[in-house]
Design a protein around this motif. Structure first.
Motif, PDB file in Angstrom:
ATOM      1  N   LYS A   1       0.646  -5.539  15.717  1.00 36.86           N
ATOM      2  CA  LYS A   1       1.110  -4.323  15.050  1.00 36.86           C
ATOM      3  C   LYS A   1       0.079  -3.919  14.009  1.00 36.86           C
ATOM      4  O   LYS A   1      -0.388  -4.744  13.226  1.00 36.86           O
ATOM      5  N   ILE A   2      -0.295  -2.627  14.028  1.00 37.42           N
ATOM      6  CA  ILE A   2      -1.283  -2.116  13.088  1.00 37.42           C
ATOM      7  C   ILE A   2      -0.736  -0.900  12.340  1.00 37.42           C
ATOM      8  O   ILE A   2       0.223  -0.262  12.777  1.00 37.42           O
ATOM      9  N   PHE A   3      -1.387  -0.604  11.239  1.00 39.88           N
ATOM     10  CA  PHE A   3      -1.147   0.621  10.480  1.00 39.88           C
ATOM     11  C   PHE A   3      -2.405   1.464  10.571  1.00 39.88           C
ATOM     12  O   PHE A   3      -3.503   1.010  10.237  1.00 39.88           O
ATOM     13  N   ARG A   4      -2.253   2.688  11.044  1.00 39.23           N
ATOM     14  CA  ARG A   4      -3.366   3.638  11.125  1.00 39.23           C
ATOM     15  C   ARG A   4      -3.533   4.266   9.748  1.00 39.23           C
ATOM     16  O   ARG A   4      -2.663   4.998   9.291  1.00 39.23           O
ATOM     17  N   THR A   5      -4.668   3.997   9.087  1.00 39.32           N
ATOM     18  CA  THR A   5      -4.853   4.413   7.694  1.00 39.32           C
ATOM     19  C   THR A   5      -5.115   5.907   7.528  1.00 39.32           C
ATOM     20  O   THR A   5      -4.890   6.452   6.455  1.00 39.32           O
ATOM     21  N   GLY A   6      -5.631   6.556   8.560  1.00 41.58           N
ATOM     22  CA  GLY A   6      -6.019   7.963   8.417  1.00 41.58           C
ATOM     23  C   GLY A   6      -7.437   8.115   7.897  1.00 41.58           C
ATOM     24  O   GLY A   6      -7.911   9.220   7.687  1.00 41.58           O
ATOM     25  N   ASP A   7      -8.138   6.988   7.689  1.00 44.68           N
ATOM     26  CA  ASP A   7      -9.531   7.019   7.241  1.00 44.68           C
ATOM     27  C   ASP A   7     -10.448   6.856   8.437  1.00 44.68           C
ATOM     28  O   ASP A   7     -10.182   6.059   9.336  1.00 44.68           O
TER      29      ASP A   7
ATOM     30  N   ALA B   1       6.132   6.516  13.811  1.00 49.36           N
ATOM     31  CA  ALA B   1       5.563   6.552  15.156  1.00 49.36           C
ATOM     32  C   ALA B   1       4.080   6.928  15.124  1.00 49.36           C
ATOM     33  O   ALA B   1       3.287   6.422  15.909  1.00 49.36           O
ATOM     34  N   ALA B   2       3.711   7.811  14.195  1.00 50.66           N
ATOM     35  CA  ALA B   2       2.316   8.240  14.089  1.00 50.66           C
ATOM     36  C   ALA B   2       1.447   7.198  13.387  1.00 50.66           C
ATOM     37  O   ALA B   2       0.254   7.085  13.680  1.00 50.66           O
ATOM     38  N   SER B   3       2.032   6.427  12.472  1.00 53.50           N
ATOM     39  CA  SER B   3       1.240   5.531  11.635  1.00 53.50           C
ATOM     40  C   SER B   3       1.209   4.083  12.100  1.00 53.50           C
ATOM     41  O   SER B   3       0.254   3.367  11.819  1.00 53.50           O
ATOM     42  N   PHE B   4       2.259   3.624  12.757  1.00 49.74           N
ATOM     43  CA  PHE B   4       2.346   2.225  13.181  1.00 49.74           C
ATOM     44  C   PHE B   4       2.372   2.142  14.698  1.00 49.74           C
ATOM     45  O   PHE B   4       3.093   2.898  15.350  1.00 49.74           O
ATOM     46  N   CYS B   5       1.598   1.231  15.255  1.00 51.46           N
ATOM     47  CA  CYS B   5       1.621   1.023  16.698  1.00 51.46           C
ATOM     48  C   CYS B   5       1.125  -0.385  16.993  1.00 51.46           C
ATOM     49  O   CYS B   5       0.700  -1.100  16.093  1.00 51.46           O
ATOM     50  N   GLU B   6       1.199  -0.764  18.239  1.00 51.67           N
ATOM     51  CA  GLU B   6       0.680  -2.058  18.661  1.00 51.67           C
ATOM     52  C   GLU B   6      -0.575  -1.831  19.489  1.00 51.67           C
ATOM     53  O   GLU B   6      -0.649  -0.883  20.272  1.00 51.67           O
ATOM     54  N   VAL B   7      -1.563  -2.719  19.294  1.00 53.10           N
ATOM     55  CA  VAL B   7      -2.812  -2.631  20.040  1.00 53.10           C
ATOM     56  C   VAL B   7      -3.112  -3.992  20.656  1.00 53.10           C
ATOM     57  O   VAL B   7      -2.597  -5.014  20.214  1.00 53.10           O
ATOM     58  N   HIS B   8      -3.937  -3.966  21.685  1.00 57.03           N
ATOM     59  CA  HIS B   8      -4.393  -5.207  22.321  1.00 57.03           C
ATOM     60  C   HIS B   8      -5.658  -5.667  21.614  1.00 57.03           C
ATOM     61  O   HIS B   8      -6.591  -4.883  21.440  1.00 57.03           O
TER      62      HIS B   8
ATOM     63  N   MET C   1       6.973  -2.640   6.913  1.00 56.52           N
ATOM     64  CA  MET C   1       7.843  -2.437   8.081  1.00 56.52           C
ATOM     65  C   MET C   1       7.855  -0.965   8.480  1.00 56.52           C
ATOM     66  O   MET C   1       8.298  -0.616   9.564  1.00 56.52           O
ATOM     67  N   GLY C   2       7.407  -0.090   7.597  1.00 56.04           N
ATOM     68  CA  GLY C   2       7.360   1.328   7.922  1.00 56.04           C
ATOM     69  C   GLY C   2       7.844   2.177   6.778  1.00 56.04           C
ATOM     70  O   GLY C   2       8.210   1.683   5.716  1.00 56.04           O
TER      71      GLY C   2
ATOM     72  N   ASP D   1       9.312   9.853  12.568  1.00 55.67           N
ATOM     73  CA  ASP D   1       8.132  10.553  13.087  1.00 55.67           C
ATOM     74  C   ASP D   1       6.856  10.004  12.457  1.00 55.67           C
ATOM     75  O   ASP D   1       5.863   9.765  13.152  1.00 55.67           O
ATOM     76  N   LEU D   2       6.879   9.805  11.136  1.00 48.71           N
ATOM     77  CA  LEU D   2       5.707   9.264  10.447  1.00 48.71           C
ATOM     78  C   LEU D   2       5.453   7.822  10.870  1.00 48.71           C
ATOM     79  O   LEU D   2       4.303   7.409  11.048  1.00 48.71           O
TER      80      LEU D   2
END
Length: 181
Positions: A83-89, A67-74, A57-58, A64-65
């Motif tokens: 909803k996705i998690f941006r891994t940073g990889d 907002a930077a790490s979780f977002c929604e994509v089409h 869930m976050g 702030d983290l």
């Protein structure tokens, strides 16, 4: 989130192109661009992102983290939002559907199985009253990674600084070497 069968020495020798495999259902893995748009073509580099029913869930108390790490994509042809998690990889998906990882986009490192944010170490060291500047880096000796901390001013007592760091950080994050600059 993914699996990959290691086939002999080839995979073990591929340091700059580590295959991380294909998604384990019901999870999904995507490559996204800097704006967070899913890249549908294969062999295009971007950031690895994951989704699925077990997605966190976050981060607790860190908007702030989140907002930077979780977002929604089409995704998909009907513009379904996921909803996705941006891994940073950084990585890519090849034409067979196998994902490959090329490294991190930030200064998070993996030492002995622990993900370590070098910036976290630097923030703790900078909280010491006498330290004005510092940089944490990973060095390697005899095929082993270790953390080195460079700090200034050189008048800071290394033993006192090391004791301070040991009180503030878990053992796996403590730099093995301190170097005054």
């Amino acid at each position: 989130m993914t699996w990959h069968k290691v086939n002999g020495e080839y995979d073990c020798q591929t340091v700059t192109d580590a295959p991380i495999g294909t998604p384990i259902i019901p999870r999904s893995v995507f490559i996204i661009d800097e704006e967070g748009v899913v890249i549908k073509k294969s062999n295009v580099h971007g950031e690895i992102a994951v989704s699925g029913p077990l997605l966190s869930m976050g981060y607790f108390g860190d908007e702030d983290l989140n907002a930077a790490s979780f977002c929604e994509v089409h995704v998909g042809s009907i513009n379904e939002r996921v909803k996705i998690f941006r891994t940073g990889d950084y990585g890519m998906r090849d034409s067979s559907g196998t994902f490959h990882c090329f490294g991190r986009k930030d200064n998070v490192v993996n030492i002995s199985g622990f993900k370590i944010g070098l910036g976290e170490i630097e923030n703790i060291v900078l909280s010491h009253a006498d330290v004005e500047q510092c940089v944490a880096r990973v060095n390697q000796k005899d095929d082993r990674d270790f953390i080195v901390l460079f700090y200034s001013p050189s008048t800071v007592n290394a033993d006192i600084l090391f004791a301070y760091i040991r009180r503030k950080l878990p053992s796996y994050m403590i730099p093995q070497y301190l170097q005054a600059m």
